[in-house]
Write a protein that holds these residues in place. Structure first.
Motif, mmCIF file in Angstrom:
data_model
loop_
_atom_site.group_PDB
_atom_site.id
_atom_site.type_symbol
_atom_site.label_atom_id
_atom_site.label_comp_id
_atom_site.label_asym_id
_atom_site.label_seq_id
_atom_site.Cartn_x
_atom_site.Cartn_y
_atom_site.Cartn_z
ATOM 1 N N ASP A 175 0.821 -1.228 0.000
ATOM 2 C CA ASP A 175 0.000 0.000 0.000
ATOM 3 C C ASP A 175 0.851 1.273 0.000
ATOM 4 O O ASP A 175 0.335 2.368 -0.196
ATOM 5 N N GLN A 176 2.177 1.138 0.191
ATOM 6 C CA GLN A 176 3.075 2.290 0.132
ATOM 7 C C GLN A 176 3.974 2.249 -1.111
ATOM 8 O O GLN A 176 4.833 3.115 -1.290
ATOM 9 N N TYR A 177 3.743 1.251 -1.956
ATOM 10 C CA TYR A 177 4.642 0.992 -3.086
ATOM 11 C C TYR A 177 4.778 2.211 -4.015
ATOM 12 O O TYR A 177 5.886 2.571 -4.428
ATOM 13 N N ALA A 178 3.671 2.857 -4.355
ATOM 14 C CA ALA A 178 3.713 4.000 -5.285
ATOM 15 C C ALA A 178 4.578 5.133 -4.727
ATOM 16 O O ALA A 178 5.369 5.746 -5.453
ATOM 17 N N PHE A 179 4.447 5.405 -3.429
ATOM 18 C CA PHE A 179 5.232 6.473 -2.794
ATOM 19 C C PHE A 179 6.714 6.095 -2.745
ATOM 20 O O PHE A 179 7.586 6.935 -2.979
ATOM 21 N N ALA A 180 6.976 4.818 -2.440
ATOM 22 C CA ALA A 180 8.360 4.347 -2.391
ATOM 23 C C ALA A 180 9.006 4.395 -3.766
ATOM 24 O O ALA A 180 10.167 4.809 -3.909
ATOM 25 N N LEU A 181 8.266 3.986 -4.787
ATOM 26 C CA LEU A 181 8.790 3.992 -6.155
ATOM 27 C C LEU A 181 9.119 5.411 -6.597
ATOM 28 O O LEU A 181 10.181 5.668 -7.178
ATOM 29 N N LEU A 182 8.224 6.349 -6.291
ATOM 30 C CA LEU A 182 8.457 7.755 -6.644
ATOM 31 C C LEU A 182 9.702 8.283 -5.933
ATOM 32 O O LEU A 182 10.567 8.923 -6.541
ATOM 33 N N GLY A 183 9.814 7.998 -4.640
ATOM 34 C CA GLY A 183 10.937 8.521 -3.873
ATOM 35 C C GLY A 183 12.270 7.921 -4.262
ATOM 36 O O GLY A 183 13.280 8.628 -4.339
ATOM 37 N N TRP A 184 12.312 6.621 -4.546
ATOM 38 C CA TRP A 184 13.570 5.949 -4.858
ATOM 39 C C TRP A 184 13.986 6.106 -6.321
ATOM 40 O O TRP A 184 15.106 5.734 -6.687
ATOM 41 N N SER A 185 13.122 6.675 -7.142
ATOM 42 C CA SER A 185 13.486 6.890 -8.554
ATOM 43 C C SER A 185 14.322 8.146 -8.742
ATOM 44 O O SER A 185 15.106 8.251 -9.683
ATOM 45 N N GLY A 186 14.159 9.143 -7.824
ATOM 46 C CA GLY A 186 14.945 10.376 -7.966
ATOM 47 C C GLY A 186 14.469 11.225 -9.141
ATOM 48 O O GLY A 186 13.393 11.001 -9.692
ATOM 49 N N SER A 187 15.278 12.204 -9.541
ATOM 50 C CA SER A 187 16.574 12.546 -8.964
ATOM 51 C C SER A 187 16.426 13.249 -7.611
ATOM 52 O O SER A 187 15.323 13.590 -7.212
ATOM 53 N N ARG A 188 17.547 13.474 -6.960
ATOM 54 C CA ARG A 188 17.539 14.100 -5.632
ATOM 55 C C ARG A 188 16.865 15.461 -5.652
ATOM 56 O O ARG A 188 16.030 15.753 -4.793
ATOM 57 N N GLN A 189 17.221 16.295 -6.637
ATOM 58 C CA GLN A 189 16.634 17.637 -6.696
ATOM 59 C C GLN A 189 15.154 17.573 -7.060
ATOM 60 O O GLN A 189 14.339 18.358 -6.566
#
Length: 513
Positions: free
Chosen positions: A444-458
């Motif tokens: 249930d948190q996969y979409a948020f995790a995918l967005l965050g871990w894809s980057g870029s940092r900025q």
């Protein structure tokens, strides 16, 4: 260009007084007959023009004193295409379309290379031409629409096509130096400026090109002006030549060594990794020992082929214990990069709450296969009722494993797949140590995790800042919380997160801010 200026071939404008006029054209041997250059004196001055004409002729280029039918390339300095077209009209030139109108930086690039270079990215384009031809190099920002360039990277589509690398490389050196000095304000200022320049679909050829764009302060413009005029920045050179910067950069390149440890080693008098390795009294962590042991492999880039091979190993291993598990390659490789420093994977198991055991099973399996050179498994610390982090660079609380994987070279049978990586050179080891991060997210948190871990940092930093300042929401790798409605917003995909924020969806390959 640096070399030319360093040898005094192109002095600054103050040195032009009293120079002699150009030697006769016939006294030079022409090597490049397909190009005939005319240098515009407007805004340049007669002496500087004369010098450049002489220099170009000595390099084998045909340069005309007067504008004629034989001219193919018009070179100008500090003039827009519109200004040159008006000037040509005043010269009674009817067919101005036959000329390539180029910025002076094209000529200096040719002089440095000793031959003609591709002129396309140096070409000046009028407003009308850039609209009609959809040229990737519009010279005048009103065509781009400076008012429409957002201060937030999450509203800018930034691909890997960086037309302003000479500036962004300089800014990233300065940002890194300020990061080493823990000066967050200056570090962020140069990172933001670099991010905007990476977004621009054309090469900046004069400082006025960035007028009106966000994050282009006077310091930024000053460094750009140095690079435009001299090919380099004294301020950037001072950082690159600094013993402190070089040492801290070297030490932080070791897996397991952070800024505090690097500064400590520097204060202890260490300047090389050999000095660190030879000090028997120095206490190293297990991670640092592994980082030094496999340093040569880890400091080299991981290729896309190696990342793909690692993907096969990770997927085969994870799905051996959980067939329904999803394994996604994230980070720079998801954004289209061909190389990186490590490989990141996000793992989730739809319809299951047994994720906690999965990494343990995979790591134990790899240890038996002899594939684990080092690992550090961190258990989840996520609290379900906790609000998203207020920090734009906040770390997440997923279960994760930081490891060094022993990646075989050549063709290797693994599970149901055959892995093929570049063959080992004769007499050398048949494997390479690569850094791999495994992150396990509840479904249930996969979409948020995918967005965050894809980057870029900025991109991620600005996405969270946008959520806070523009939408009164809080976003991190776990959730999106609406402070006005006082509720968590659910999302099954990245597209839904963008929709909650009122943003146009941006593909991963357009997030290279």
């Amino acid at each position: 260009m640096n070399m030319i200026r360093a040898t005094g071939l192109i002095p600054t404008r103050k040195k032009w007084k009293g120079m002699q006029l150009s030697a006769p054209v016939s006294s030079y041997k022409i090597q490049f007959n397909d190009i005939t250059i005319f240098i515009v004196e407007k805004k340049m001055g007669m002496s500087r023009r004369t010098f450049l004409m002489d220099l170009a002729r000595r390099k084998g280029f045909r340069v005309e004193n007067e504008l004629s039918d034989s001219v193919t390339h018009i070179v100008t300095e500090n003039n827009s295409c519109t200004e040159i077209l008006k000037w040509l009209q005043a010269q009674k030139v009817e067919d101005s379309a036959r000329f390539r109108i180029l910025d002076i930086s094209w000529l200096t690039a040719c002089l440095e290379a000793g031959r003609p270079v591709d002129s396309e990215k140096y070409r000046l384009v009028s407003k009308m031409d850039s609209v009609e031809s959809n040229s990737p190099y519009p010279p005048e920002l009103p065509v781009l629409g400076t008012d429409s360039v957002s201060q937030y990277a999450c509203q800018r589509r930034t691909t890997l096509n960086n037309y302003n690398k000479k500036f962004t490389d300089a800014f990233e050196v300065l940002a890194e130096n300020y990061e080493f000095r823990e000066d967050e304000g200056h570090c962020l200022a140069f990172r933001r400026a670099a991010s905007v320049l990476k977004f621009l679909p054309f090469a900046v050829v004069r400082v006025s090109d960035v007028e009106g764009l966000p994050w282009m302060g006077e310091q930024v413009k000053g460094i750009m002006e140095d690079i435009i005029e001299d090919g380099e920045s004294p301020r950037v050179n001072a950082v690159l030549n600094s013993e402190n910067y070089r040492s801290i950069k070297l030490f932080t390149s070791v897996f397991g060594v952070g800024l505090k440890t690097s500064e400590k080693w520097y204060r202890m008098g260490f300047r090389t990794l050999e000095e660190v390795k030879c000090d028997k009294n120095l206490k190293l962590t297990r991670m640092q020992r592994a980082g030094l042991l496999h340093y040569e492999d880890l400091v080299s880039c991981v290729s896309k082929a190696e990342a793909d091979a690692a993907s096969l190993i990770v997927k085969e291993s994870v799905q051996r214990f959980s067939p329904s598990a999803l394994v996604t390659l994230t980070g720079g490789f998801r954004r289209g990069k061909k190389a990186g420093h490590d490989v990141d994977f996000l793992i989730t198991v739809p319809g299951s709450s047994q994720e906690d055991e999965l990494l343990h099973l995979v790591i134990d399996f790899w240890k038996k296969q002899g594939l684990v050179l080092y690992y550090d498994l961190i258990e989840s610390t996520f609290e379900k009722k906790k609000l998203p982090s207020k920090k734009v660079d906040g770390l997440d609380n997923f279960q994760k494993c930081f490891l060094i994987l022993k990646l075989p070279k050549g063709k290797v049978d693994f599970g149901n797949s055959v892995i093929s990586v570049a063959s080992a050179e004769e007499g050398k080891k048949d494997w390479k140590a690569i850094r791999v991060d495994l992150v396990v997210s509840p479904f249930d948190q996969y979409a948020f995790a995918l967005l965050g871990w894809s980057g870029s940092r900025q991109f991620e930093r600005d996405l969270r800042r946008y959520a806070t300042h523009e939408k009164k929401m809080m976003l991190d790798n776990h959730a999106l919380y609406d402070k006005t409605k006082k509720l968590f917003l659910k999302a099954a995909s990245e597209e839904e997160i963008f929709a909650h924020l009122g943003l146009d969806y941006i593909e991963p390959w357009e997030r290279n801010a």
